[in-house]
Design a protein around this motif. Structure first.
Motif, PDB file in Angstrom:
ATOM      1  N   PHE A  22       0.774  -1.221  -0.050  1.00 35.35           N
ATOM      2  CA  PHE A  22       0.012  -0.091  -0.323  1.00 35.35           C
ATOM      3  C   PHE A  22       0.927   1.234   0.092  1.00 35.35           C
ATOM      4  CE2 PHE A  22      -4.258  -1.528   0.989  1.00 35.35           C
ATOM      5  CZ  PHE A  22      -4.029  -2.777   1.024  1.00 35.35           C
ATOM      6  N   ILE A  23       0.578   2.143  -0.807  1.00 31.73           N
ATOM      7  CA  ILE A  23       1.326   3.291  -0.746  1.00 31.73           C
ATOM      8  C   ILE A  23       0.297   4.572  -0.589  1.00 31.73           C
ATOM      9  CG2 ILE A  23       2.538   4.943  -2.397  1.00 31.73           C
ATOM     10  CD1 ILE A  23       3.784   2.828  -3.680  1.00 31.73           C
ATOM     11  N   ASP A  24       0.670   5.141   0.597  1.00 32.73           N
ATOM     12  CA  ASP A  24      -0.236   6.272   1.205  1.00 32.73           C
ATOM     13  C   ASP A  24      -1.578   5.637   0.922  1.00 32.73           C
ATOM     14  OD1 ASP A  24       1.912   8.090   1.253  1.00 32.73           O
ATOM     15  OD2 ASP A  24       1.745   8.506  -0.850  1.00 32.73           O
ATOM     16  N   GLY A  25      -1.882   4.604   1.357  1.00 33.92           N
ATOM     17  CA  GLY A  25      -3.254   3.814   1.659  1.00 33.92           C
ATOM     18  C   GLY A  25      -3.968   3.271   0.468  1.00 33.92           C
ATOM     19  N   GLU A  26      -3.152   3.308  -0.765  1.00 35.23           N
ATOM     20  CA  GLU A  26      -3.590   2.770  -1.920  1.00 35.23           C
ATOM     21  C   GLU A  26      -2.959   1.474  -2.148  1.00 35.23           C
ATOM     22  OE1 GLU A  26      -3.956   3.715  -6.799  1.00 35.23           O
ATOM     23  OE2 GLU A  26      -3.087   5.226  -5.452  1.00 35.23           O
ATOM     24  N   ASN A  27      -3.610   0.303  -2.460  1.00 33.40           N
ATOM     25  CA  ASN A  27      -3.153  -1.024  -2.780  1.00 33.40           C
ATOM     26  C   ASN A  27      -2.553  -0.924  -4.392  1.00 33.40           C
ATOM     27  OD1 ASN A  27      -2.530  -3.478  -3.240  1.00 33.40           O
ATOM     28  ND2 ASN A  27      -4.119  -4.492  -2.455  1.00 33.40           N
ATOM     29  N   ILE A  28      -1.097  -0.946  -4.402  1.00 34.93           N
ATOM     30  CA  ILE A  28      -0.834  -0.978  -5.901  1.00 34.93           C
ATOM     31  C   ILE A  28       0.019  -2.285  -6.006  1.00 34.93           C
ATOM     32  CG2 ILE A  28      -0.663   1.482  -6.053  1.00 34.93           C
ATOM     33  CD1 ILE A  28       2.545   0.118  -5.372  1.00 34.93           C
ATOM     34  N   THR A  29      -0.089  -3.156  -5.240  1.00 37.44           N
ATOM     35  CA  THR A  29       0.650  -4.572  -5.696  1.00 37.44           C
ATOM     36  C   THR A  29       0.786  -4.888  -7.081  1.00 37.44           C
ATOM     37  OG1 THR A  29      -0.525  -4.989  -3.415  1.00 37.44           O
ATOM     38  CG2 THR A  29       0.923  -6.724  -4.591  1.00 37.44           C
ATOM     39  N   SER A  30      -0.424  -4.906  -7.868  1.00 36.61           N
ATOM     40  CA  SER A  30      -0.530  -5.389  -9.161  1.00 36.61           C
ATOM     41  C   SER A  30       0.362  -4.541 -10.218  1.00 36.61           C
ATOM     42  CB  SER A  30      -1.905  -5.827  -9.510  1.00 36.61           C
ATOM     43  OG  SER A  30      -2.572  -4.457  -9.373  1.00 36.61           O
ATOM     44  N   GLN A  31       0.591  -3.192  -9.665  1.00 36.60           N
ATOM     45  CA  GLN A  31       1.198  -2.521 -10.794  1.00 36.60           C
ATOM     46  C   GLN A  31       2.868  -2.611 -10.701  1.00 36.60           C
ATOM     47  OE1 GLN A  31      -0.472   1.450 -10.509  1.00 36.60           O
ATOM     48  NE2 GLN A  31      -2.293   0.407  -9.594  1.00 36.60           N
ATOM     49  N   LEU A  32       3.143  -3.160  -9.494  1.00 35.84           N
ATOM     50  CA  LEU A  32       4.788  -3.136  -9.171  1.00 35.84           C
ATOM     51  C   LEU A  32       5.571  -4.034  -9.982  1.00 35.84           C
ATOM     52  CD1 LEU A  32       4.818  -2.553  -5.514  1.00 35.84           C
ATOM     53  CD2 LEU A  32       4.949  -0.975  -6.991  1.00 35.84           C
ATOM     54  N   LYS A  33       5.184  -4.948 -10.710  1.00 33.83           N
ATOM     55  CA  LYS A  33       5.935  -5.993 -11.468  1.00 33.83           C
ATOM     56  C   LYS A  33       5.996  -5.307 -12.976  1.00 33.83           C
ATOM     57  CE  LYS A  33       7.087  -8.888  -8.672  1.00 33.83           C
ATOM     58  NZ  LYS A  33       8.520  -9.192  -8.076  1.00 33.83           N
ATOM     59  N   GLU A  34       5.450  -4.262 -13.327  1.00 32.88           N
ATOM     60  CA  GLU A  34       5.447  -3.739 -14.785  1.00 32.88           C
ATOM     61  C   GLU A  34       7.102  -3.422 -14.985  1.00 32.88           C
ATOM     62  OE1 GLU A  34       2.373  -0.740 -15.024  1.00 32.88           O
ATOM     63  OE2 GLU A  34       0.960  -2.295 -14.613  1.00 32.88           O
ATOM     64  N   GLU A  35       7.264  -3.761 -16.331  1.00 30.55           N
ATOM     65  CA  GLU A  35       8.545  -3.506 -16.915  1.00 30.55           C
ATOM     66  C   GLU A  35       9.163  -2.145 -16.404  1.00 30.55           C
ATOM     67  OE1 GLU A  35      10.640  -5.348 -17.260  1.00 30.55           O
ATOM     68  OE2 GLU A  35      12.419  -3.951 -18.149  1.00 30.55           O
ATOM     69  N   THR A  36       8.053  -0.949 -16.595  1.00 32.15           N
ATOM     70  CA  THR A  36       8.633   0.567 -16.396  1.00 32.15           C
ATOM     71  C   THR A  36       8.994   0.520 -15.087  1.00 32.15           C
ATOM     72  OG1 THR A  36       6.222   1.146 -16.095  1.00 32.15           O
ATOM     73  CG2 THR A  36       7.357   1.881 -18.246  1.00 32.15           C
ATOM     74  N   ILE A  37       8.429  -0.176 -14.070  1.00 36.20           N
ATOM     75  CA  ILE A  37       8.742   0.041 -12.604  1.00 36.20           C
ATOM     76  C   ILE A  37       9.839  -0.928 -12.341  1.00 36.20           C
ATOM     77  CG2 ILE A  37       7.775  -0.560 -10.206  1.00 36.20           C
ATOM     78  CD1 ILE A  37       6.050   1.629 -11.821  1.00 36.20           C
ATOM     79  N   SER A  38      10.216  -1.911 -12.824  1.00 32.82           N
ATOM     80  CA  SER A  38      11.348  -2.664 -12.819  1.00 32.82           C
ATOM     81  C   SER A  38      12.649  -1.813 -13.201  1.00 32.82           C
ATOM     82  CB  SER A  38      11.394  -3.981 -13.722  1.00 32.82           C
ATOM     83  OG  SER A  38      10.348  -4.789 -13.308  1.00 32.82           O
ATOM     84  N   ARG A  39      12.447  -1.179 -14.050  1.00 32.91           N
ATOM     85  CA  ARG A  39      13.500  -0.379 -14.710  1.00 32.91           C
ATOM     86  C   ARG A  39      13.839   0.725 -13.768  1.00 32.91           C
ATOM     87  NH1 ARG A  39      16.784  -1.014 -17.250  1.00 32.91           N
ATOM     88  NH2 ARG A  39      17.525   0.793 -16.979  1.00 32.91           N
ATOM     89  N   GLY A  40      12.836   1.365 -13.295  1.00 28.18           N
ATOM     90  CA  GLY A  40      12.810   2.453 -12.512  1.00 28.18           C
ATOM     91  C   GLY A  40      13.234   2.207 -11.075  1.00 28.18           C
ATOM     92  N   ALA A  41      12.798   1.009 -10.671  1.00 29.75           N
ATOM     93  CA  ALA A  41      13.437   0.396  -9.442  1.00 29.75           C
ATOM     94  C   ALA A  41      14.982   0.361  -9.265  1.00 29.75           C
ATOM     95  CB  ALA A  41      12.927  -0.819  -9.167  1.00 29.75           C
ATOM     96  N   ALA A  42      15.377  -0.210 -10.353  1.00 32.92           N
ATOM     97  CA  ALA A  42      17.103  -0.516 -10.584  1.00 32.92           C
ATOM     98  C   ALA A  42      17.380   0.908 -10.558  1.00 32.92           C
ATOM     99  CB  ALA A  42      17.461  -1.173 -11.959  1.00 32.92           C
ATOM    100  N   ILE A  43      16.956   1.850 -11.138  1.00 32.82           N
ATOM    101  CA  ILE A  43      17.847   3.321 -11.133  1.00 32.82           C
ATOM    102  C   ILE A  43      17.725   3.951  -9.795  1.00 32.82           C
ATOM    103  CG2 ILE A  43      17.234   5.623 -12.067  1.00 32.82           C
ATOM    104  CD1 ILE A  43      16.134   4.449 -14.441  1.00 32.82           C
ATOM    105  N   VAL A  44      16.471   3.906  -9.204  1.00 37.72           N
ATOM    106  CA  VAL A  44      16.404   4.448  -7.775  1.00 37.72           C
ATOM    107  C   VAL A  44      17.325   3.541  -6.719  1.00 37.72           C
ATOM    108  CG1 VAL A  44      14.065   5.591  -7.991  1.00 37.72           C
ATOM    109  CG2 VAL A  44      14.439   3.426  -6.900  1.00 37.72           C
ATOM    110  N   ALA A  45      17.275   2.300  -6.958  1.00 37.25           N
ATOM    111  CA  ALA A  45      18.245   1.382  -5.995  1.00 37.25           C
ATOM    112  C   ALA A  45      19.770   1.724  -6.136  1.00 37.25           C
ATOM    113  CB  ALA A  45      17.658   0.104  -6.521  1.00 37.25           C
ATOM    114  N   ALA A  46      19.942   2.438  -7.024  1.00 35.96           N
ATOM    115  CA  ALA A  46      21.392   2.793  -7.273  1.00 35.96           C
ATOM    116  C   ALA A  46      21.887   3.721  -6.671  1.00 35.96           C
ATOM    117  CB  ALA A  46      21.942   2.786  -8.780  1.00 35.96           C
ATOM    118  N   GLN A  47      20.889   4.458  -6.224  1.00 33.45           N
ATOM    119  CA  GLN A  47      21.047   5.779  -5.364  1.00 33.45           C
ATOM    120  C   GLN A  47      21.421   5.863  -3.752  1.00 33.45           C
ATOM    121  OE1 GLN A  47      17.677   8.239  -6.761  1.00 33.45           O
ATOM    122  NE2 GLN A  47      18.248   8.050  -8.569  1.00 33.45           N
ATOM    123  N   PRO A  48      22.493   6.305  -3.470  1.00 29.96           N
ATOM    124  CA  PRO A  48      23.031   6.015  -1.994  1.00 29.96           C
ATOM    125  C   PRO A  48      21.897   6.738  -1.093  1.00 29.96           C
ATOM    126  CG  PRO A  48      24.657   6.905  -3.152  1.00 29.96           C
ATOM    127  CD  PRO A  48      23.740   7.063  -4.342  1.00 29.96           C
TER     128      PRO A  48
END
Ligand code: DC
Length: 221
Positions: free
Chosen positions: A76-102
């Motif tokens: 849940f992000i700010d109360g909204e259930n977004i579980t099903s959206q998190l595996k999308e490719e744009t999110i996968s790519r985005g997660a790799a980018i933010v995960a590289a930031q200290p």
């Protein structure tokens, strides 16, 4: 007791971690979903993912709740259930980018330590055994050939009907690219902790991996 399960995408760690948590009656925490959540919210807010300060603000102000659910964990992000959206490719790519930031890693690591403090958790990610909980009671590092991991990811996407115009070759390439990013980043790169048990899942069934892990856990300290 804290059980750390690390490994690359498609190694099977989330599936296995979920089952192991269930068997132990422990809480399952998928830390990748936290990086994915930050990417999701940043994209929603049209924040440039490479803008570390702006993404850090998002990471600080966003309420990320990991709720134990039927399929292991709901997000849940700010109360909204977004579980099903998190595996999308744009999110996968985005997660790799933010995960590289200290700064982002610092914020997420603090949240993960907070979640783990209560104990009785199975936490999966890339740096749980190396950075988040170097003192974890049991550490596992799961791996598999990139081609096999790509095939698993492809099947998963097909099953979820999230595969609009991708093909297997593309997915395998994406898996390899994500590996490169995760293993080569300067901070908290994906790597096996020295005291982690390596499990190559390429030719193993889910049951076989679970059995191996449960045996190790039940064998005591
Ligand atoms: O496990 P996953 O595919 O949901 O992870 C999403 C991204 O977040 C991936 O690029 C690796 C990164 N990640 C990380 O850097 N550290 C973690 N503990 C978990 C995930």
């Amino acid at each position: 007791m804290i059980i750390a399960i690390d490994g690359p995408a498609g190694s099977g760690k989330s599936t296995i971690a979920k089952i192991v948590a269930e068997k132990l009656h422990f809480r399952y925490i998928d830390t990748g979903s936290m990086y994915r959540s930050v990417a999701w919210k940043s994209l929603q807010k049209k924040v440039t993912l490479g803008d570390e300060d702006a993404v850090a603000n998002i990471a600080r102000e966003t309420k990320i709740e990991l709720v134990p659910g039927e399929n292991g964990q709901s997000v849940f992000i700010d109360g909204e259930n977004i579980t099903s959206q998190l595996k999308e490719e744009t999110i996968s790519r985005g997660a790799a980018i933010v995960a590289a930031q200290p700064i982002i890693r610092e914020i997420m690591t603090a949240k993960q330590r907070e979640l783990g403090k209560q104990g009785q958790v199975v936490m999966d990610g890339r740096d749980i055994g190396t950075v988040v909980f170097p003192q974890a009671d049991k550490k596992f590092f799961m791996d598999a050939d990139p081609e096999e991991r790509g095939r698993r990811r492809f099947t998963e996407l097909k099953d979820k009907k999230q595969i609009a115009n991708a093909d297997l070759v593309t997915i395998i390439e994406q898996v390899k690219q994500r590996d490169q990013e995760d293993r080569n980043r300067k901070i908290a790169p994906l790597k096996q902790a020295e005291d982690a048990i390596l499990i190559d899942t390429t030719h193993l069934s889910i049951d076989q991996v679970v059995e191996q892990i449960m045996k190790t856990i039940n064998s005591g300290p």
